[in-house]
Design a protein around this motif. Structure first.
Motif, PDB file in Angstrom:
ATOM      1  N   ASP A  75       0.548  -1.227  -0.278  1.00  0.00           N
ATOM      2  CA  ASP A  75       0.503   0.033   0.219  1.00  0.00           C
ATOM      3  C   ASP A  75       1.146   1.224  -0.039  1.00  0.00           C
ATOM      4  O   ASP A  75       0.421   2.363  -0.606  1.00  0.00           O
ATOM      5  CB  ASP A  75      -0.571   0.179   1.451  1.00  0.00           C
ATOM      6  N   ARG A  78       2.156   1.796  -3.344  1.00  0.00           N
ATOM      7  CA  ARG A  78       1.406   2.513  -4.584  1.00  0.00           C
ATOM      8  C   ARG A  78       1.030   3.440  -4.175  1.00  0.00           C
ATOM      9  O   ARG A  78       1.147   4.468  -4.892  1.00  0.00           O
ATOM     10  CB  ARG A  78      -0.198   1.180  -4.373  1.00  0.00           C
ATOM     11  N   TRP A  79       1.087   3.926  -2.678  1.00  0.00           N
ATOM     12  CA  TRP A  79       1.001   5.705  -2.396  1.00  0.00           C
ATOM     13  C   TRP A  79       1.982   6.477  -3.144  1.00  0.00           C
ATOM     14  O   TRP A  79       1.366   7.645  -3.632  1.00  0.00           O
ATOM     15  CB  TRP A  79       0.776   5.636  -1.210  1.00  0.00           C
ATOM     16  N   ARG A  82       0.993   6.471  -6.783  1.00  0.00           N
ATOM     17  CA  ARG A  82       0.317   7.589  -7.446  1.00  0.00           C
ATOM     18  C   ARG A  82       0.135   8.454  -7.174  1.00  0.00           C
ATOM     19  O   ARG A  82       0.199   9.333  -8.119  1.00  0.00           O
ATOM     20  CB  ARG A  82      -0.649   7.455  -6.798  1.00  0.00           C
ATOM     21  N   ASN A  88      -2.086   4.522 -11.413  1.00  0.00           N
ATOM     22  CA  ASN A  88      -3.735   4.035 -11.932  1.00  0.00           C
ATOM     23  C   ASN A  88      -4.156   2.988 -11.370  1.00  0.00           C
ATOM     24  O   ASN A  88      -3.974   2.099 -12.449  1.00  0.00           O
ATOM     25  CB  ASN A  88      -4.384   5.004 -13.006  1.00  0.00           C
ATOM     26  N   TYR A  89      -4.091   2.776 -10.005  1.00  0.00           N
ATOM     27  CA  TYR A  89      -4.512   1.226  -9.923  1.00  0.00           C
ATOM     28  C   TYR A  89      -5.850   0.772  -9.638  1.00  0.00           C
ATOM     29  O   TYR A  89      -6.334  -0.444  -9.606  1.00  0.00           O
ATOM     30  CB  TYR A  89      -3.984   0.722  -8.318  1.00  0.00           C
ATOM     31  N   ASP A  90      -6.673   2.103  -9.882  1.00  0.00           N
ATOM     32  CA  ASP A  90      -8.707   1.723 -10.270  1.00  0.00           C
ATOM     33  C   ASP A  90      -9.164   1.521 -11.205  1.00  0.00           C
ATOM     34  O   ASP A  90      -9.765   0.562 -11.513  1.00  0.00           O
ATOM     35  CB  ASP A  90      -8.323   3.430  -9.889  1.00  0.00           C
ATOM     36  N   ASP A  91      -8.400   1.527 -12.387  1.00  0.00           N
ATOM     37  CA  ASP A  91      -8.447   1.659 -13.880  1.00  0.00           C
ATOM     38  C   ASP A  91      -8.425   0.225 -14.312  1.00  0.00           C
ATOM     39  O   ASP A  91      -7.193   0.415 -14.757  1.00  0.00           O
ATOM     40  CB  ASP A  91      -8.249   2.270 -15.087  1.00  0.00           C
ATOM     41  N   VAL A  92      -8.775  -0.718 -14.244  1.00  0.00           N
ATOM     42  CA  VAL A  92      -8.155  -2.130 -14.234  1.00  0.00           C
ATOM     43  C   VAL A  92      -8.267  -2.264 -15.457  1.00  0.00           C
ATOM     44  O   VAL A  92      -6.766  -2.829 -15.987  1.00  0.00           O
ATOM     45  CB  VAL A  92      -9.023  -3.281 -13.606  1.00  0.00           C
ATOM     46  N   TYR A 101       2.321  -3.132 -14.532  1.00  0.00           N
ATOM     47  CA  TYR A 101       1.322  -2.614 -13.280  1.00  0.00           C
ATOM     48  C   TYR A 101       1.555  -3.922 -12.184  1.00  0.00           C
ATOM     49  O   TYR A 101       0.687  -3.999 -10.732  1.00  0.00           O
ATOM     50  CB  TYR A 101      -0.334  -2.363 -13.480  1.00  0.00           C
TER      51      TYR A 101
END
Length: 538
Positions: A75, A78-79, A82, A88-92, A101
């Motif tokens: 975590d 990745r922070w 970002r 961008n870890y939200d848009d798969v 990634y």
């Protein structure tokens, strides 16, 4: 005056002999020598301990072969990616086109060995420290004190150069999803770069292990008798200052990013490089000069250190001690088999072993992953790490006063009892997942460690051994400490995977055993003569 002589290899020394210095205080030369030695060795050692913990989130994927900025699995990592690299870890839909990634998780049955590989750079550091601690006495014996310290600095300078090279020849600075050619080109020098990383950490550890022997003995040699405990404690103080500064430099706002961590681990070589020149401005150890039969030079060194021309009493005392020393076998083998040194050696080894088996380096080597595992997220991990360094520094500064106020024995025994209870509570709170309580207990543990187990293992061997036996005794003691450090570094992550929070029971048991042994066999050494100390074991 009634004299009760004790015999040491046919040399008679009065039992109540007391050395009186004409100038038992700080002088400008003594301050300068202490600062140069501690800043260029002890401080460097602290940075090498504190820094890598913050960089692990970048080093681990880099060593595994995933060096690009978004290839992070923690975590905290990745922070940083970002915020500083717009990952961008939200848009798969953006993920796993070429593996950019994607950092594959090790299978369950392979996780212990993977944790071992991930920690290899730290393992190299503590193995180097083990070698440096064991061989420290030979540099001390065959070179002058200053030359031995100079060699330890050279090791760190070379280590820093190699560390800079690592990320220059193998990196993944590309923004956006790299194509296959970029990936292949990036990985071309991977093995060579990782080899440089491991060699660099080995040399840094070797320098640190030597520093624990040669620097502390030099500080003892130049110190007035009544100030030796305080001055040697500066070795531990500057380790702690370096540890905290290493943590600060490792913040992502400074050098804690995937493309700058090599500079975060190499800048400290500048202190060693400067020290390589400044070391020659310091007076040589008066004791070494006496050993080398350079009495006039020894007298000049003492006058410079004491800023006083009345140094004959201290010089005569050194000559008397060295005359005794030349009559004895001072090898590691002889000290191990000698009944006279059995308990001084065992208690010194126990102190250095429990210093590591208390669990302190599981905090400073792995606090980033530990804090993440118990619920701290994103930048809160960094503030948790910094809090450990700050409390360590505050408590170590306090120990400068406490070590001479309360003595050595109370500052070891009573904190050990409290540490045992803290480890038991940590097991409970880790299992019920209470992050704030865990951090509070960790900070309390660090404070208790810093006032006793931090500085005293460096002071105690210098006070319970005769002058001639100190090099061998310190080498054995430092070897024991670094060897235990190696064991903790190698197995802690694997044990935490298996036992979870109950891993702290191991530290609880080791502290309990050490307390029992030291309660019965560790004497108080503050301001006591060697004869008074040895009477404790008779």
């Amino acid at each position: 005056m009634r004299i009760q002589p004790i015999t040491i290899n046919s040399i008679f020394v009065p039992d109540d002999f007391q050395f009186i210095s004409n100038n038992q205080k700080w002088t400008s030369t003594l301050v300068w020598a202490t600062l140069v030695v501690t800043l260029s060795t002890s401080f460097v050692m602290g940075v090498n301990i504190g820094g890598p913990n913050v960089y692990n989130t970048f080093i681990v994927p880099w060593v595994r072969g995933y060096p690009f900025p978004c290839q992070k699995d923690t975590d905290m990592g990745r922070w940083v990616s970002r915020v500083w690299w717009n990952c961008n870890y939200d848009d798969v839909s953006l993920m796993n086109k070429t593996g950019y990634y994607y950092l594959p998780e090790a299978p369950i049955d392979r996780q212990p060995i993977q944790h071992l590989i991930d920690a290899m750079h730290t393992i190299c550091f503590v193995i180097g420290g083990t070698i440096g601690g064991l061989t420290g006495q030979y540099w001390y014996i065959f070179l002058t004190r200053r030359n031995a310290i100079f060699i330890s600095m050279i090791f760190q300078v070379v280590a820093s150069i190699l560390m800079i090279i690592t990320l220059e020849i193998y990196h993944g600075y590309t923004e956006g999803d790299p194509d296959q050619w970029t990936i292949i080109n990036t990985l071309e020098q991977k093995d060579l770069a990782i080899c440089f990383l491991y060699i660099s950490r080995l040399l840094s550890g070797w320098s640190a292990g030597m520093c624990c022997v040669v620097s502390t003995i030099y500080l003892m040699d130049i110190s007035p008798r009544t100030m030796r405990g305080k001055i040697v404690t500066f070795h531990q103080l500057f380790i702690v200052i370096g540890l905290l500064l290493g943590q600060i430099i490792g913040l992502p706002w400074l050098l804690g990013r995937h493309n700058t961590w090599n500079w975060g681990m190499s800048w400290i070589g500048l202190f060693s490089l400067v020290g390589c020149f400044l070391i020659w401005t310091l007076p040589e150890s008066p004791r070494w000069l006496v050993q080398d039969q350079q009495r006039d030079e020894a007298a000049r060194s003492l006058r410079s250190l004491r800023r006083n021309t009345w140094i004959e009493a201290e010089l005569n005392e050194i000559e008397r001690q060295e005359a005794t020393a030349t009559m004895q076998d001072t090898s590691i083998y002889s000290i191990c088999i000698s009944p006279r040194f059995r308990w001084p050696l065992l208690t010194s080894i126990t102190l250095n072993a429990v210093q590591q088996f208390s669990g302190i380096n599981s905090v400073f080597f792995y606090s980033s992953s530990t804090l993440s595992a118990i619920g701290f997220v994103e930048d809160k991990v960094y503030w948790g790490i910094l809090s450990t360094g700050i409390i360590n520094l505050v408590a170590t500064i306090a120990s400068l006063k406490l070590v001479e106020l309360f003595g050595r024995r109370p500052l070891i025994l009573y904190p050990l009892v409290l540490i045992v209870f803290i480890m038991i509570l940590l097991c409970v709170f880790v299992e019920i997942h209470k992050p704030i309580a865990i951090l509070t207990l960790t900070l309390l543990f660090i404070a208790l460690f810093a006032v006793g187990l931090g500085p005293i293992p460096y002071i105690y061997p210098n006070e319970v051994f005769t002058i001639d036996m100190r090099p061998a005794a310190l080498s054995i003691s430092m070897f024991a400490g670094w060897f235990c450090n190696t064991l903790i570094t190698v197995v802690f992550q694997a044990l935490r995977t298996v036992f979870q929070g109950f891993v702290f029971i191991i530290f609880c048991v080791s502290c309990s055993f050490a307390f029992c042994l030291l309660w019965f066999k560790m004497p108080e050494t503050k301001r006591k003569t060697l004869a008074e100390i040895e009477a404790f074991w008779q």
